[in-house]
Design a protein around this motif. Structure first.
Motif, PDB file in Angstrom:
ATOM      1  N   MET A  81      41.616  38.238  44.735  1.00 49.13           N
ATOM      2  CA  MET A  81      42.174  38.691  43.457  1.00 49.13           C
ATOM      3  C   MET A  81      43.440  37.919  43.115  1.00 49.13           C
ATOM      4  N   ALA A  82      44.280  37.662  44.120  1.00 44.79           N
ATOM      5  CA  ALA A  82      45.514  36.917  43.885  1.00 44.79           C
ATOM      6  C   ALA A  82      45.208  35.524  43.366  1.00 44.79           C
ATOM      7  N   ARG A  83      44.121  34.923  43.857  1.00 41.64           N
ATOM      8  CA  ARG A  83      43.783  33.555  43.453  1.00 41.64           C
ATOM      9  C   ARG A  83      43.253  33.463  42.024  1.00 41.64           C
ATOM     10  N   VAL A  89      43.247  37.447  34.451  1.00 44.26           N
ATOM     11  CA  VAL A  89      44.229  38.439  34.004  1.00 44.26           C
ATOM     12  C   VAL A  89      45.108  37.912  32.874  1.00 44.26           C
ATOM     13  N   LEU A  90      45.859  36.874  33.143  1.00 40.56           N
ATOM     14  CA  LEU A  90      46.850  36.397  32.184  1.00 40.56           C
ATOM     15  C   LEU A  90      46.276  35.994  30.828  1.00 40.56           C
ATOM     16  N   PRO A  91      45.077  35.387  30.741  1.00 38.51           N
ATOM     17  CA  PRO A  91      44.555  35.019  29.424  1.00 38.51           C
ATOM     18  C   PRO A  91      44.342  36.206  28.486  1.00 38.51           C
ATOM     19  N   HIS A  92      44.258  37.420  29.030  1.00 42.11           N
ATOM     20  CA  HIS A  92      44.027  38.604  28.200  1.00 42.11           C
ATOM     21  C   HIS A  92      45.318  39.215  27.661  1.00 42.11           C
ATOM     22  N   SER A  93      46.466  38.631  28.016  1.00 41.73           N
ATOM     23  CA  SER A  93      47.767  39.145  27.576  1.00 41.73           C
ATOM     24  C   SER A  93      47.872  40.656  27.785  1.00 41.73           C
ATOM     25  N   PRO A  94      47.705  41.106  29.021  1.00 42.68           N
ATOM     26  CA  PRO A  94      47.703  42.553  29.257  1.00 42.68           C
ATOM     27  C   PRO A  94      49.086  43.166  29.114  1.00 42.68           C
ATOM     28  N   THR A  95      49.104  44.421  28.711  1.00 45.28           N
ATOM     29  CA  THR A  95      50.344  45.198  28.728  1.00 45.28           C
ATOM     30  C   THR A  95      50.465  46.001  30.018  1.00 45.28           C
ATOM     31  N   LEU A  96      49.405  46.028  30.801  1.00 50.54           N
ATOM     32  CA  LEU A  96      49.379  46.736  32.080  1.00 50.54           C
ATOM     33  C   LEU A  96      48.224  46.210  32.906  1.00 50.54           C
ATOM     34  N   VAL A  97      48.411  46.160  34.225  1.00 52.24           N
ATOM     35  CA  VAL A  97      47.337  45.772  35.135  1.00 52.24           C
ATOM     36  C   VAL A  97      47.210  46.837  36.218  1.00 52.24           C
ATOM     37  N   THR A  98      45.986  47.239  36.525  1.00 51.73           N
ATOM     38  CA  THR A  98      45.752  48.115  37.667  1.00 51.73           C
ATOM     39  C   THR A  98      45.192  47.278  38.805  1.00 51.73           C
ATOM     40  N   ILE A  99      45.575  47.616  40.026  1.00 48.25           N
ATOM     41  CA  ILE A  99      45.199  46.846  41.214  1.00 48.25           C
ATOM     42  C   ILE A  99      44.495  47.766  42.190  1.00 48.25           C
ATOM     43  N   SER A 100      43.245  47.447  42.500  1.00 50.97           N
ATOM     44  CA  SER A 100      42.478  48.243  43.464  1.00 50.97           C
ATOM     45  C   SER A 100      41.862  47.291  44.480  1.00 50.97           C
ATOM     46  N   ALA A 101      42.456  47.211  45.663  1.00 50.64           N
ATOM     47  CA  ALA A 101      42.002  46.261  46.680  1.00 50.64           C
ATOM     48  C   ALA A 101      42.179  46.863  48.062  1.00 50.64           C
ATOM     49  N   SER A 113      49.279  42.250  57.799  1.00 53.22           N
ATOM     50  CA  SER A 113      50.274  41.317  57.254  1.00 53.22           C
ATOM     51  C   SER A 113      49.674  40.427  56.180  1.00 53.22           C
ATOM     52  N   ASN A 114      48.443  39.945  56.382  1.00 59.45           N
ATOM     53  CA  ASN A 114      47.795  39.111  55.361  1.00 59.45           C
ATOM     54  C   ASN A 114      47.458  39.920  54.124  1.00 59.45           C
ATOM     55  N   TYR A 115      47.053  41.171  54.325  1.00 60.21           N
ATOM     56  CA  TYR A 115      46.777  42.047  53.184  1.00 60.21           C
ATOM     57  C   TYR A 115      48.055  42.277  52.378  1.00 60.21           C
ATOM     58  N   GLU A 116      49.148  42.572  53.074  1.00 59.19           N
ATOM     59  CA  GLU A 116      50.421  42.788  52.398  1.00 59.19           C
ATOM     60  C   GLU A 116      50.849  41.551  51.623  1.00 59.19           C
ATOM     61  N   HIS A 117      50.681  40.391  52.232  1.00 53.83           N
ATOM     62  CA  HIS A 117      51.058  39.130  51.583  1.00 53.83           C
ATOM     63  C   HIS A 117      50.285  38.953  50.278  1.00 53.83           C
ATOM     64  N   ALA A 118      48.997  39.267  50.292  1.00 52.52           N
ATOM     65  CA  ALA A 118      48.171  39.108  49.091  1.00 52.52           C
ATOM     66  C   ALA A 118      48.578  40.090  47.999  1.00 52.52           C
ATOM     67  N   ILE A 119      48.842  41.339  48.370  1.00 52.56           N
ATOM     68  CA  ILE A 119      49.261  42.333  47.378  1.00 52.56           C
ATOM     69  C   ILE A 119      50.602  41.928  46.759  1.00 52.56           C
ATOM     70  N   VAL A 153      44.245  52.948  57.012  1.00 52.91           N
ATOM     71  CA  VAL A 153      45.471  53.728  57.213  1.00 52.91           C
ATOM     72  C   VAL A 153      46.687  52.813  57.084  1.00 52.91           C
ATOM     73  N   GLU A 154      46.624  51.645  57.707  1.00 52.07           N
ATOM     74  CA  GLU A 154      47.725  50.682  57.597  1.00 52.07           C
ATOM     75  C   GLU A 154      47.869  50.169  56.172  1.00 52.07           C
ATOM     76  N   PHE A 155      46.748  49.844  55.549  1.00 46.41           N
ATOM     77  CA  PHE A 155      46.788  49.282  54.194  1.00 46.41           C
ATOM     78  C   PHE A 155      47.433  50.257  53.211  1.00 46.41           C
ATOM     79  N   ASN A 156      47.031  51.505  53.281  1.00 47.04           N
ATOM     80  CA  ASN A 156      47.558  52.476  52.324  1.00 47.04           C
ATOM     81  C   ASN A 156      49.032  52.759  52.554  1.00 47.04           C
ATOM     82  N   ALA A 157      49.466  52.720  53.800  1.00 47.44           N
ATOM     83  CA  ALA A 157      50.894  52.864  54.085  1.00 47.44           C
ATOM     84  C   ALA A 157      51.673  51.707  53.458  1.00 47.44           C
ATOM     85  N   LEU A 158      51.109  50.505  53.515  1.00 49.38           N
ATOM     86  CA  LEU A 158      51.749  49.345  52.900  1.00 49.38           C
ATOM     87  C   LEU A 158      51.815  49.480  51.386  1.00 49.38           C
ATOM     88  N   LEU A 159      50.741  49.946  50.773  1.00 45.03           N
ATOM     89  CA  LEU A 159      50.728  50.106  49.313  1.00 45.03           C
ATOM     90  C   LEU A 159      51.795  51.093  48.864  1.00 45.03           C
TER      91      LEU A 159
END
Length: 290
Positions: A81-83, A89-101, A113-119, A153-159
């Motif tokens: 998603m980051a890539r 995303v940007l071509p649509h000129s959003p006023t808000l973005v939701t992130i579900s990953a 750590s890699n998941y956190e880096h991507a988020i 469990v780790e991912f959600n704590a990071l989010l």
């Protein structure tokens, strides 16, 4: 989609879709244009169900219905998603973005750590463009997938940790789904990965709460509208897969639209689909039976 999914999001017709309804709680209306919400995600978002439920609830409550652009891609990790921020995303000129990953990251053994880096990469790119974000915690997994479940469990704590410092709101999907699962509710499909309709209703609840609409009821069932721009009447000419069929013969046959072999076809398909999700897509105008 996440690996192991039993409900592929496949269609025959190339139909471009816009669907939506997220209230304008983050940005001022720019030049009186509708709010534009882009949703990053994987197959759970790509399938569109919790978004349709949120839209339907908002509309039934008389709320404003901004444009909502689905940027979910089946199988995506947070790094995927980051890539594609620049493209999707940007071509649509959003006023808000939701992130579900996170589900695919957990399934594939991505480190915390890699998941956190991507988020962080996603959030930072949005912040650079002045675009606020809502972070969805992940849906749940069962003991059928113990290792990925543990990683969540780790991912959600990071989010939860990343949200406040980055001025992001949280749609706490995981907390609401886990509470319902603890009460014995079945929230997942047979693959024990993708949410069923009950699971998507909880996701819609979490999203509406995060957007400031706790008073908007989540519908019990999805009643989607036909997608704008769907061509409803079709004529097909069936051809064989034989190597000796000549292009000239096909060209001549194609000019005789009332000739032998032509079949009429209509969207939406008239017969109900066998499962709730395919029925959702049938009613939206996808060719689910071809």
């Amino acid at each position: 989609m996440a690996e192991g999914n039993s409900m592929p999001y496949s269609v025959i017709c190339a139909l471009m879709c816009l669907a939506a309804a997220i209230p304008p709680v983050y940005a001022q209306n720019r030049d009186s244009k509708p709010e534009r919400i882009v949703c990053l995600g994987d197959s759970i978002t790509d399938g569109h169900s919790y978004l349709l439920l949120a839209r339907q609830g908002l509309r039934a409550s008389g709320k404003a219905v901004p444009v909502f652009i689905n940027a979910g891609i089946s199988g995506d990790t947070a790094a995927d998603m980051a890539r594609r921020i620049e493209r999707d995303v940007l071509p649509h000129s959003p006023t808000l973005v939701t992130i579900s990953a996170g589900i695919n990251d957990a399934w594939r053994g991505v480190s915390a750590s890699n998941y956190e880096h991507a988020i962080i990469a996603i959030i930072s790119r949005l912040k650079t463009n002045g675009i606020p974000a809502v972070i969805l915690t992940t849906s749940i997994l069962t003991d059928r997938h113990p290792a990925p479940k543990s990683r969540l469990v780790e991912f959600n704590a990071l989010l939860l940790k990343l949200a406040a410092p980055n001025s992001c709101r949280i749609a706490d999907v995981n907390r609401l789904m886990q509470a319902a699962a603890d009460k014995g509710e079945n929230l997942l499909e047979a693959d024990a990965i993708h949410p069923n309709l009950a699971g998507h209703r909880i996701m819609a609840r979490a999203l509406l709460d995060a957007l400031g609409f706790p008073d908007v009821a989540v519908p019990d069932a999805i009643t989607p509208e036909l997608l704008p721009g769907v061509i409803t009447q079709w004529r097909f000419l069936a051809v064989t897969n034989r190597a000796d069929i000549k292009l000239e013969a096909l060209q001549v046959a194609s000019m005789k639209s009332d000739g032998e072999g032509w079949k009429s076809y209509q969207l939406p398909e008239t017969l109900p689909a066998d499962t709730w999700w395919y029925e959702q897509e049938r009613r939206r105008g996808f060719a689910t039976r071809l």
